[in-house]
Design a protein around this motif. Structure first.
Motif, PDB file in Angstrom:
ATOM      1  N   VAL A  89      32.223  29.397  41.988  1.00 38.68           N
ATOM      2  CA  VAL A  89      33.411  29.710  41.199  1.00 38.68           C
ATOM      3  C   VAL A  89      34.368  30.485  42.108  1.00 38.68           C
ATOM      4  O   VAL A  89      33.972  31.485  42.714  1.00 38.68           O
ATOM      5  N   TYR A  90      35.587  30.000  42.198  1.00 41.79           N
ATOM      6  CA  TYR A  90      36.595  30.660  43.024  1.00 41.79           C
ATOM      7  C   TYR A  90      37.486  31.481  42.102  1.00 41.79           C
ATOM      8  O   TYR A  90      38.151  30.941  41.218  1.00 41.79           O
ATOM      9  N   LEU A  91      37.481  32.781  42.312  1.00 47.45           N
ATOM     10  CA  LEU A  91      38.198  33.717  41.448  1.00 47.45           C
ATOM     11  C   LEU A  91      39.427  34.257  42.163  1.00 47.45           C
ATOM     12  O   LEU A  91      39.359  34.673  43.320  1.00 47.45           O
ATOM     13  N   CYS A  92      40.522  34.274  41.459  1.00 48.47           N
ATOM     14  CA  CYS A  92      41.758  34.871  41.953  1.00 48.47           C
ATOM     15  C   CYS A  92      42.015  36.141  41.150  1.00 48.47           C
ATOM     16  O   CYS A  92      41.739  36.185  39.940  1.00 48.47           O
ATOM     17  N   ALA A  93      42.531  37.145  41.806  1.00 49.50           N
ATOM     18  CA  ALA A  93      42.880  38.390  41.124  1.00 49.50           C
ATOM     19  C   ALA A  93      44.199  38.898  41.670  1.00 49.50           C
ATOM     20  O   ALA A  93      44.492  38.730  42.858  1.00 49.50           O
ATOM     21  N   SER A  94      44.987  39.514  40.802  1.00 45.48           N
ATOM     22  CA  SER A  94      46.213  40.147  41.276  1.00 45.48           C
ATOM     23  C   SER A  94      46.219  41.606  40.864  1.00 45.48           C
ATOM     24  O   SER A  94      45.473  42.025  39.967  1.00 45.48           O
ATOM     25  N   SER A  95      47.043  42.381  41.552  1.00 47.71           N
ATOM     26  CA  SER A  95      47.110  43.811  41.306  1.00 47.71           C
ATOM     27  C   SER A  95      48.540  44.291  41.522  1.00 47.71           C
ATOM     28  O   SER A  95      49.230  43.802  42.403  1.00 47.71           O
ATOM     29  N   PRO A  96      48.965  45.264  40.726  1.00 43.69           N
ATOM     30  CA  PRO A  96      50.330  45.765  40.894  1.00 43.69           C
ATOM     31  C   PRO A  96      50.517  46.615  42.146  1.00 43.69           C
ATOM     32  O   PRO A  96      51.641  46.913  42.528  1.00 43.69           O
ATOM     33  N   ALA A  97      49.407  47.001  42.770  1.00 41.51           N
ATOM     34  CA  ALA A  97      49.497  47.871  43.944  1.00 41.51           C
ATOM     35  C   ALA A  97      48.333  47.601  44.882  1.00 41.51           C
ATOM     36  O   ALA A  97      47.319  47.043  44.474  1.00 41.51           O
ATOM     37  N   MET A  98      48.510  48.037  46.115  1.00 41.78           N
ATOM     38  CA  MET A  98      47.416  47.921  47.086  1.00 41.78           C
ATOM     39  C   MET A  98      46.244  48.757  46.598  1.00 41.78           C
ATOM     40  O   MET A  98      46.407  49.908  46.218  1.00 41.78           O
ATOM     41  N   ALA A  99      45.062  48.159  46.561  1.00 43.96           N
ATOM     42  CA  ALA A  99      43.842  48.856  46.139  1.00 43.96           C
ATOM     43  C   ALA A  99      43.932  49.371  44.707  1.00 43.96           C
ATOM     44  O   ALA A  99      43.296  50.362  44.349  1.00 43.96           O
ATOM     45  N   GLU A 101      43.996  48.374  40.298  1.00 43.37           N
ATOM     46  CA  GLU A 101      43.146  47.612  39.391  1.00 43.37           C
ATOM     47  C   GLU A 101      43.386  46.127  39.599  1.00 43.37           C
ATOM     48  O   GLU A 101      44.533  45.671  39.671  1.00 43.37           O
ATOM     49  N   LEU A 102      42.310  45.375  39.658  1.00 45.56           N
ATOM     50  CA  LEU A 102      42.386  43.925  39.804  1.00 45.56           C
ATOM     51  C   LEU A 102      42.316  43.261  38.450  1.00 45.56           C
ATOM     52  O   LEU A 102      41.471  43.606  37.619  1.00 45.56           O
ATOM     53  N   PHE A 103      43.192  42.298  38.236  1.00 37.44           N
ATOM     54  CA  PHE A 103      43.190  41.485  37.027  1.00 37.44           C
ATOM     55  C   PHE A 103      42.806  40.075  37.464  1.00 37.44           C
ATOM     56  O   PHE A 103      43.513  39.451  38.257  1.00 37.44           O
ATOM     57  N   PHE A 104      41.689  39.609  36.930  1.00 34.72           N
ATOM     58  CA  PHE A 104      41.138  38.330  37.366  1.00 34.72           C
ATOM     59  C   PHE A 104      41.564  37.187  36.467  1.00 34.72           C
ATOM     60  O   PHE A 104      41.741  37.355  35.248  1.00 34.72           O
ATOM     61  N   GLY A 105      41.691  36.017  37.072  1.00 33.16           N
ATOM     62  CA  GLY A 105      41.762  34.789  36.303  1.00 33.16           C
ATOM     63  C   GLY A 105      40.360  34.381  35.888  1.00 33.16           C
ATOM     64  O   GLY A 105      39.375  35.034  36.246  1.00 33.16           O
ATOM     65  N   GLU A 106      40.279  33.275  35.138  1.00 33.77           N
ATOM     66  CA  GLU A 106      38.985  32.820  34.649  1.00 33.77           C
ATOM     67  C   GLU A 106      38.216  32.025  35.693  1.00 33.77           C
ATOM     68  O   GLU A 106      37.070  31.673  35.478  1.00 33.77           O
ATOM     69  N   GLY A 107      38.854  31.744  36.804  1.00 31.10           N
ATOM     70  CA  GLY A 107      38.160  31.090  37.898  1.00 31.10           C
ATOM     71  C   GLY A 107      38.284  29.578  37.890  1.00 31.10           C
ATOM     72  O   GLY A 107      38.581  28.965  36.865  1.00 31.10           O
ATOM     73  N   SER A 108      38.072  29.012  39.063  1.00 36.18           N
ATOM     74  CA  SER A 108      37.983  27.557  39.225  1.00 36.18           C
ATOM     75  C   SER A 108      36.565  27.240  39.685  1.00 36.18           C
ATOM     76  O   SER A 108      36.147  27.707  40.752  1.00 36.18           O
TER      77      SER A 108
ATOM     78  N   LYS B  45      35.874  42.851  34.956  1.00 38.16           N
ATOM     79  CA  LYS B  45      36.940  43.688  34.409  1.00 38.16           C
ATOM     80  C   LYS B  45      36.696  45.133  34.791  1.00 38.16           C
ATOM     81  O   LYS B  45      35.551  45.573  34.863  1.00 38.16           O
ATOM     82  N   LEU B  46      37.778  45.862  35.013  1.00 39.66           N
ATOM     83  CA  LEU B  46      37.671  47.247  35.431  1.00 39.66           C
ATOM     84  C   LEU B  46      36.998  48.085  34.354  1.00 39.66           C
ATOM     85  O   LEU B  46      37.398  48.069  33.195  1.00 39.66           O
TER      86      LEU B  46
END
Lengths: 113, 109
Positions: A89-99, A101-108, B45-46
């Motif tokens: 499963v390949y997961l992508c995550a984005s964050s508003p700042a370096m280091a 909180e990561l917000f993940f997608g549901e994955g491919s 999730k965090l």
């Protein structure tokens, strides 16, 4: 939607074919990560984009893997000449700042036959 | 040495128990520390960030020991809903966030 969106959600391919996985991060998030997770295993870091800086590619397992992020938004992970061990499963995550909180997608979920 | 290491468990505990997980990291320059939770077949999730002075969020307490390069997560009064995999996350040699392989917790009634 407000969350991270990934496509396709499932991909079955034959060994040797190329695949592209797409990630739409949350609008305004400057950081974008790709991880992969094999069945029953932890998350393996692949690549990290932060703003306009050069990406951290240190986690890419081989030169068959590449990723780009266009316009600081959408990212595409490309795997060339897929092998069975690429199944994960390949997961992508984005964050508003370096280091931040990561917000993940549901994955491919990629299956290489 | 792996960048982030965790005891994989599983930890099997009864409801109401207190359980603690540890995580060690290799990069002494790391500045950011987190605990994430991952339910089966779901994305992580965090759960909480980990601050130098230690921090608490309800039944959960996180602590950081920079000298020994480990962080911990304490869960008090375990609930059935706490059953999950708990992932330790640290920023690595660059600035990328690196995940441990996770510790599995199973809480039973």
């Amino acid at each position: 939607g407000a969350g991270v969106s990934q496509s396709p959600s499932n991909k079955v391919t034959e060994k040797g074919k190329d695949v592209e996985l797409r990630c739409d991060p949350i609008s305004g998030h400057t950081a974008l990560y790709w991880y992969r997770q094999s069945l029953g295993q932890g998350l393996e870091f692949l690549i990290y984009f932060q703003g306009n800086s050069a990406p951290d590619k240190s986690g890419l397992p081989s030169d068959r893997f590449s990723a780009e992020r266009t316009g600081g938004s959408v990212s595409t992970l490309t795997i060339q000449r897929t092998q069975q061990e690429d199944s994960a499963v390949y997961l992508c995550a984005s964050s508003p700042a370096m280091a931040g909180e990561l917000f993940f997608g549901e994955g491919s979920r990629l299956t290489v036959l | 040495r792996k960048e982030v290491e965790q005891d994989p468990g599983p930890f099997n505990v009864p409801e109401g128990a207190t359980v603690a997980f540890n995580c060690t990291y290799s990069n002494s320059a790391s500045q950011s520390f987190f605990w994430y939770r991952q339910d089966c077949r779901k994305e992580p999730k965090l759960l909480m960030s980990v601050y130098s002075s230690g921090n608490e969020d309800g039944r959960f307490t996180a602590q950081l020991n920079r000298a020994s390069q480990y962080i911990s997560l304490l869960i008090r009064d375990s609930k059935l809903s706490d059953s999950a995999t708990y992932l330790c996350v640290v920023n690595g040699a660059g600035t990328a966030l690196i995940f441990g392989k996770g510790t599995t917790l199973s809480v039973s009634s």
